[in-house]
Structure formats: C-alpha cells, structure tokens
Scaffold this motif. Structure first.
Motif, mmCIF file in Angstrom:
data_model
loop_
_atom_site.group_PDB
_atom_site.id
_atom_site.type_symbol
_atom_site.label_atom_id
_atom_site.label_comp_id
_atom_site.label_asym_id
_atom_site.label_seq_id
_atom_site.Cartn_x
_atom_site.Cartn_y
_atom_site.Cartn_z
ATOM 1 N N ARG B 536 17.627 -3.094 -51.776
ATOM 2 C CA ARG B 536 18.879 -3.258 -51.742
ATOM 3 C C ARG B 536 19.566 -4.245 -50.655
ATOM 4 O O ARG B 536 18.922 -4.874 -49.709
ATOM 5 N N TYR B 539 24.060 -0.374 -48.232
ATOM 6 C CA TYR B 539 24.033 0.930 -48.439
ATOM 7 C C TYR B 539 25.454 1.544 -48.154
ATOM 8 O O TYR B 539 26.462 0.711 -47.791
ATOM 9 N N LYS B 577 20.210 3.947 -51.926
ATOM 10 C CA LYS B 577 19.955 2.497 -52.614
ATOM 11 C C LYS B 577 21.069 1.889 -53.182
ATOM 12 O O LYS B 577 21.192 1.000 -53.984
ATOM 13 N N SER B 578 22.123 2.429 -52.723
ATOM 14 C CA SER B 578 23.531 1.744 -52.928
ATOM 15 C C SER B 578 23.933 1.525 -54.333
ATOM 16 O O SER B 578 24.263 0.715 -54.719
#
Ligand code: SF4
Ligand code: SF4
Lengths: 186, 598
Positions: B536, B539, B577-578
């Motif tokens: 990623r 976040y 994991k955004s």
C-alpha cells in the motif's frame, strides 16, 4: 530444553520464524520436527507452531510439556498456556490484537502471566521493527533479541547463516541489515 | 546436506531426485507445497504446471505416463473426488511410466469441507496406498512408490495427512537427480478402455493386488515385544510411541505404512502371542476393519479396542494427549499415563475466521448487500477465501457445498423457489476449476440467476497461485490469458457488468441495483487484485471527529478497525490496506487517509 511453541496471528511471520529456529538447531547437528496450526484466513487468524528437538516424537507438543513459549501476540500466547508448565520460559512480544469477541484486555493477560509464571520476558519487537522501517520483520527482530539476550544460545553469525539458507537473496539482504541494527542498538 | 523440510517439500525433493518428468496439480491445503516446491527445480526433462482442476491434472499425468514418463498429480482429498473419474478408469487402463497420485487428507479438518479418508479410496479403487508417518519417511517412500507403479503398471496413491504434509523435519540427502529416459508413446490396444477389456483387467487387477502384498509388507514394521498390540499408521504412530513411553514392556507397536493391500501372513505373525489389540488411527477404521477381517477369516478371536467399540473417536485428529486418554479409558486409569498440567488456564474465545483487512471481496459483498437491501435474496457461496462472506457482519453467503456449486445450486434454488432472487458468488480460480460448466447450464436451460465472479487475480486461499485468468504460468512467465468476460460472452450471455470493488461505493451500489432490476441471467465481474499481493501507499486513520458510534466496525467487520480499552476507535496502521471502504459508512467524516511516510 527441547520443546518450543510459537504463538501469534497470521501475517506476523510465525511460520518463517519456526522454520528459522528449526534450521538453527539442525545446523547445530540436532534432529528437529515441527508443525503448525493455521486458521482459515490468510491474515489475522490464530497461528501456532510447535518445534521439537529430537527425532522420535510426533510433531505436536503434548500438553504441559513445552519448555519455551514465544508469543508474537499476547492473546495468542495466552491461548496456548495449556502446552506449558510453571517452569516454562515465556517470551512475549509487546503486541496485542484483541479478538473481536473477547473481553480480555492486554493488562489482564499480562497480569495473569506475571502471576503464574516465574520466567517471563517481554520484548518490544513490533515497535523496534516498525522503527527500523521493517514492520513485517517483527519475527526476525524477536528472534534476534531472544538470542542477543541469551535466551536461545545462537550467535549472530548462526542467525545470518540460517537466514541466508532460508530466505531469498533480496529478503536476506534486508533481514541482514535488520539483524545487524538490532544487535547494535537494542 | 541436512535440511529442514516440510513434509510436502520432502515429497517434492524426492520426486525430483527420483526422476519425475511431469508434475501437475491443483492447489488445495494441505497439498499445495508439493508443486510450489517442485517449481523451484528445473531440468530439461522436467515439466511442472498448475492445472485448472484435479481431473485435468490427473489426465495430463496419465497421458505423460502412457508415454513412459514418471508423473505425479497432486491434490487434496476433496480434489480426489474431482479426479475420481479418471482414477478409477486408470486402474483398468493401467500406466506405463510410474504414476503417483499424491493426496493430502485433512483430519481435523483444518481447512476442508470433509474429513474423508483416502485410504478408503484405495480400497474402493483397488490401488496400493502409501501412508508415511513423517517427512523423512515420505522422502524415502517416493522411490518404491514409483517402482511399484512401474512394476505393476498401476497408479499408486501416496496419501499424507496435514500433520505430515505440514510438519517439518531435518532430512539428510544428496540433491542428485536420477534421470529416467522417457521412451515415448507406444500404441497398444490396452490404452482404450472398453467394457469387454474392463472385465478381464478387473480380474487382473485383483491378482496384481494379491501379488504385491508381500513386497509392500517390508515397509510395515514391528516394535517391542509386549503382549498388548497397538496397530497404528500415519502420524498416529508417533503419538502412540510417545504416549506409551515408559511402558514399553507392556506394549508392542505394529506400524502399518501400506494400509492397502494388507499382507495376511504378516498380521497373523504379529498377533500370534497378543492378548489384546488396540487400533489407533485417524479418520476411518481402515486398519481396524482390514485386520479384523483377516483375524476372522483365520479363526483368531482376540479382544480389540478401536473405533468400532467407541474407544477411539471417528472424527477429528489425534494427538499424544488424546492417545493417552484412550489408553487410560481402556485400562480404567490403572496405568496413570497422563501427568497433571497447569490448572489455572485462561479461557480465550476463538479468533473468528474473517476476510483480511482490505480484502476486495468485503467491498464486493457489501455492494451487493446494499444493492439488494429489503429484497428477498438468497446468496449462494463457493470454495475459497470468500467462503468467509458468511461471517458476521457481512453475512452474504447462505450456502456452500463444493467447488463450482454456487452457480449450479443457485439454479436449483431458482427452480424450486422462483419468487426469490438468487445471487451466486464464485472466485476466479474456482470459476475456471468448475464454474464454467454450471454457467453454460444456466444459459442453456434458461435459469435466471445472477453470478458474481469475485476476481482477485490469484488463488488467494492457498497462497497466490496463478490460474488461466492471470495469464501467468507457474514460474511467473507469460502464458495465454483467458479473459473471464470473453468466456461469459462466448457462452451467449449478454448481460455483463465489470466493477472495481475499490471504486466509489455508492456508485457501485447504484450500478448493481440497476443491473439486478431485470430478471435475466447476468454476470457481474468484481475485479481487484488480492490485498495481500500489493503493497500500500497509504493507510486510514480515525480523527477527532469520531463519535464512537462504531458504525464502521459494525458494518465492515474489517479486522483493522477496533475499539480500545477506553472505547476509542482506532485503525491498526499495520493491518490497514487502504481500501477506503470504512470511510463510506462513517457518519461524521472521522476516517481519513494518511500517505505512507508522513
Ligand atoms: S481502509 Fe478501512 S476498511 Fe479498508 S483496510 Fe483500512 S481500515 Fe479496513
Ligand atoms: S463510524 Fe466514524 S464516528 Fe462512528 S465510530 Fe467509526 S470512525 Fe467513529
């Protein structure tokens, strides 16, 4: 000493850590066996590894017989106390991920450990790995600290040798730096 | 070299060392690592692939074997059901080059739908089966397995259980490949299965089994001289050994490595001076039944303890403590086998299995759930990570049976209960494995269901294997990419929608709601790569606007969001994991994005 339990949650590198410890003993000439329990989900589920030094045994540590419990996560360490006894060595990573349906808070569990076990060490591997910019390496950070503190008697060189045997070259390079830094600073 | 090998790796190393030419399989826990390890080895006479399913894999292995190559097909126990058709026919047709069918059973089960016992499959299809107790033994048995297969021209089952597949052991070996010359396909009438031939070959098959008994018996072994005989096999052998430590004079162990076919003489010799027999084995009472038959046929009466009289559990796996409990029950605690352990034990609830943080399936399920709010819908599910769609709070999976069944069960539900809307979920790898035929059926027979293909561009559950939809082959090299939408169109289905589950949630809900407005067969492809495949760049975090209403937690169930001791909501910055999903549900704009390294 011959039975070790490593407890944590998926994503913490429990399996790799167990593999590394097995190879450390193997390189010393011991026969080892190990096994693990992995939950259904890729990440976040309970993971426990059993390591047994000695050949003529099954892969699972019987109840009450583990000599060392390495907890990568506090709740998971507590989940596996049926495998240890009052004299077992306990090393906890200061990382707490509360199961969704649990009432137990971090302090309660830590108090429980303090009350029941004499040989308890708490290590802040999660934080150190994060600070060293390798949040995924809390497992190797943990191992390095355990060895550095003399809880497991493996030298830095032995750790690096095993890492080079077990990891891919780029992963090895990253972890090598980590191990060096941990030895130097913490 | 002395190296720590997982059972599956030991099998892979040994297969390669013993000259396997073709290795094929479909991933399934706990069998996956055999192919995963073999792919690290390269040689000009060695080929390895992930096949689209187990039937395909076994048929490829069979083809290679007919041309004289040593071949292996790998699968888990439920995969063997898929490959059962070619396997049973192969017992009649026979093989040329050694053919090993590697099957991983899962007592427990740890990650399976069933606890079926492949040793029973061996009895059912009249094949020899190897049942090693440890990685080291598995390593050693691959060679004889090939040799038996070649000598008797029959496929050989190589069955392991989770505790052997997934345990590690130091194994000493020399990594040197023994090359096998592949002589090429020779035409023979034998290779065509015909009813008249089947009868003749069936008679031959029974004879072959008779003939190989003695030869296979050398892999069984007897330990100790006690008058109480324990008959065991697989990993249970070690549990028994540990459980009776200190009582060696009392017991003797008969370890059966080849549960089928069993050599009568060997058994009769073993039981000659025994006063009692105890059967310790996992899953079905295969050893118990086979041995009892032999005893009965030979007029030998002896008291026995096992599954059939309730002393050993039929389900679940064993361990040392369970074996001790069994022995204590049989001897009414007179042996004092079990020591006391810790008394004050913290009770900790199970961690519920759930979709990973940032899993695109969570977004897809919630989109469909919101789009169908208030409607009478049944969601059929399938095998893969996304089976976890049943878990709260997502609760968007009402059925799950076996690979591919979401699409076909949906049709049955629709026929029986036409008033309901039926939505089937299936993953990409599963769609290729056995979803396609079901979709063809729903088009041909005009069953108006909606099929959601959750395409995360990998086989997530077993550890990210490629499949036809990824276009990448086993080494990561380019293969031909099969486009899911083209398959759907090729069938004739015109109603198709492709959605990125990470894109705007409300828009996605609108699109899906509109799509579901018409009652005809349609396919939605949700496409976004597995959250564990990509690193990623950002976040999310909770800011001071938070009302502590917990809507974000209660709606998404994302494992990265939680409440601390003081009731404050936080997002675990390591886990997030955004994907941005939680943000959609926060009523007070309290969830914001943070760029990495800020
Ligand atoms: S953005 Fe929200 S829903 Fe997505 S992974 Fe992070 S915390 Fe979970
Ligand atoms: S939904 Fe928003 S306000 Fe409610 S608890 Fe979550 S972050 Fe806080």
């Amino acid at each position: 000493m011959n039975d070790i339990i490593i407890a944590g949650i998926g994503g913490q590198g429990n399996i790799l850590l167990s593999r590394v410890i097995c190879q450390l003993f193997t390189n010393r000439g011991f026969d080892v066996k190990s096994a693990e329990n992995i939950g259904m989900s890729q990440r976040g589920g309970s993971v426990v590894s059993y390591i047994r030094v000695g050949d003529n045994v099954g892969p699972i540590v019987p109840d009450g017989e583990a000599d060392i419990l390495i907890g990568l996560e506090i709740t998971e360490a507590a989940r596996n106390i049926n495998k240890i006894n009052k004299d077992s060595l306990i090393i906890l990573n200061d990382r707490f991920v509360k199961p969704k349906n649990s009432e137990l808070e971090k302090q309660q569990i830590l108090k429980y450990f303090e009350k029941n076990f004499r040989k308890l060490t708490i290590i802040n591997a999660c934080n150190i790995a994060f600070k060293l910019n390798m949040p995924k390496a809390e497992n190797i950070t943990m191992l390095t600290l355990i060895c550095k503190k003399g809880i497991l008697h493996f030298s830095k060189e032995e750790i690096l040798t095993v890492l080079s045997q077990v990891l891919s070259p780029p992963m090895y390079e990253m972890n090598k730096i980590l191990v060096e830094k941990v030895y130097e600073k913490y | 070299m002395k190296k720590v090998l997982m059972g599956n790796e030991a099998v892979a190393y040994s297969l390669f060392i013993n000259g396997v030419n073709v290795a094929v399989g479909y991933p399934g826990t706990p069998s996956t690592e055999v192919i995963e390890t073999l792919k690290n080895f390269k040689d000009d006479d060695f080929y390895v692939e992930w096949s689209t399913n187990e039937k395909v894999a076994l048929e490829i292995a069979a083809g290679a074997s007919l041309a004289g190559a040593r071949a292996v097909a790998t699968m888990k126990q439920v995969g063997l059901n898929v490959a059962a058709d070619p396997l049973l026919s192969l017992t009649i047709v026979g093989v040329e080059g050694g053919l090993i069918v590697f099957v991983a059973d899962d007592p427990g089960p740890h990650s399976s739908q069933t606890e079926q016992d492949t040793r029973n499959f061996a009895r059912f299809c009249n094949l020899p089966v190897f049942d090693p107790s440890s990685p080291k033994e598995a390593f050693e048995l691959i060679k004889p397995a090939f040799e038996i297969s070649e000598k008797y021209k029959l496929p050989v089952l190589f069955r392991m259980t989770t505790r052997v597949c997934h345990s590690n052991q130091s194994v000493e070996f020399e990594f040197k490949r023994e090359k096998k010359k592949v002589k090429g396909f020779v035409k023979k009438p034998d290779w065509v299965i015909l009813p008249a031939l089947s009868y003749i070959k069936h008679v031959e098959l029974k004879q072959k089994l008779q003939n190989m008994k003695k030869e296979l018996s050398v892999y069984n072994k007897i330990e100790g001289r006690g008058k109480i005989g324990i008959i065991t096999g697989g990993v249970s052998y070690f549990y028994v050994k540990e459980a009776i430590k200190g009582y060696d004079d009392l017991f003797s162990i008969f370890k059966i490595t080849i549960p089928h076919p069993l050599d009568e003489e060997f058994i009769l010799e073993f039981v000659k001076d025994k006063e009692m027999l105890i059967f310790i084995e996992e899953l079905d009472p295969v050893l118990e039944e086979e041995v009892k038959l032999i005893l009965f046929e030979n007029g030998r009466i002896i008291s026995t303890y096992g599954k059939r009289n309730g002393y050993v559990p039929f389900a679940g796996e064993l361990d040392v403590d369970k074996v001790k409990d069994i022995l204590n029950r049989i001897f009414s605690n007179k042996l004092h086998i079990k020591e006391n352990t810790l008394t004050d034990i913290l009770q900790i609830p199970k961690r519920q299995a759930q979709l990973c943080a940032g899993c695109p399936h969570r977004n897809s399920f919630l989109v469909v759930k919101y789009a169908t709010k208030g409607q009478d819908v049944v969601f059929t599910g399938d095998i893969g990570c996304y089976t976890l769609g049943f878990a709260k709070p997502i609760s968007t999976t009402d059925t799950c049976l076996c690979m591919g069944a979401s699409i076909t069960m949906a049709q049955g539900l629709k026929i029986a209960d036409a008033s309901k809307k039926i939505i089937a979920f299936i993953g990409d790898s599963t769609f290729f494995h056995s979803g396609i035929t079901g979709l063809v059926n729903s088009y041909y027979n005009m069953h108006n269901i909606t099929v959601c293909i959750l395409d995360n561009l990998t086989t997530g559950m077993t550890g990210f294997q490629p499949h036809p939809g990824t276009g990448k082959k086993i080494y990561g090299e380019e293969g031909k990419k099969v486009n899911i939408e083209n398959i759907v169109k090729g069938i004739g289905i015109e109603k198709i929608l492709v959605i990125d589950p990470y894109s705007d949630f409300t828009e996605n809900v609108d699109k899906v709601r509109e799509f579901l407005n018409t009652e005809e067969l349609g396919v939605i492809v949700f496409r976004r790569e597995c959250a564990n495949l990509k690193s990623r760049k950002s976040y999310f975090k909770i800011n001071q606007n938070c009302l502590k209403c917990k809507v974000c937690i209660n709606v998404t169930g994302c494992p990265a969001i939680d409440e601390d001791e003081n009731g404050s909501i936080f997002i675990d910055s390591v886990l997030c994991k955004s994907c941005g999903l939680c943000k959609n549900f926060c009523p007070n704009n309290a969830i914001e994005k943070v760029m990495e390294n800020e």
